[in-house]
Write an enzyme that holds these catalytic residues in place. Sequence first.
Site, short mmCIF file in Angstrom:
data_model
loop_
_atom_site.label_atom_id
_atom_site.label_comp_id
_atom_site.label_asym_id
_atom_site.label_seq_id
_atom_site.Cartn_x
_atom_site.Cartn_y
_atom_site.Cartn_z
N LYS A 132 0.90 -1.19 -0.08
CA LYS A 132 -0.13 -0.10 0.04
C LYS A 132 0.73 1.33 -0.09
O LYS A 132 0.34 2.09 0.04
CB LYS A 132 -0.93 -0.17 1.03
N CYS A 133 2.27 1.18 0.16
CA CYS A 133 2.94 2.21 0.07
C CYS A 133 3.29 2.80 -1.25
O CYS A 133 3.81 1.98 -2.20
CB CYS A 133 4.41 1.90 0.63
N SER A 134 2.85 4.04 -1.70
CA SER A 134 3.13 4.48 -3.06
C SER A 134 4.58 4.61 -3.43
O SER A 134 5.04 4.31 -4.54
CB SER A 134 2.34 6.10 -3.24
#
Length: 117
Positions: free
Chosen positions: A9-11
């Site tokens: 979920k980390c851009s």
Amino acid sequence: MLTVYAYQKCSTCRDALKWLRDRGIPHEVKAIRETPPTVAELESVLSGTGGDIRKLFNTSGVDYRELGMKDKLPTMDQAAALELLSSNGNLVKRPFVTGDGKTLVGFKESDWAAALG
């Protein structure tokens, strides 16, 4: 082969993985929360940071704040800090890359280009 510890979920992690794919750089991805880097991997990356243990910590993360690491880290010995990082992937700055004699923490395109070509 490079091992990239990342959080889905980390851009920033997604950007880093896309950067690797776009350049055809072989790598394997490990879920940093479920499978944090080992103490040995953390030590190898630490040497590339000039020995600054703080650079391995995700200082903007919830766990960092909840555990009061801002106040604890300055007096924590290196072995204890590395053990804590290896047991809690949420505390590790990501993406965290090791392998092929390379080590990277975080994603800064210019640094990755210099290290990985």
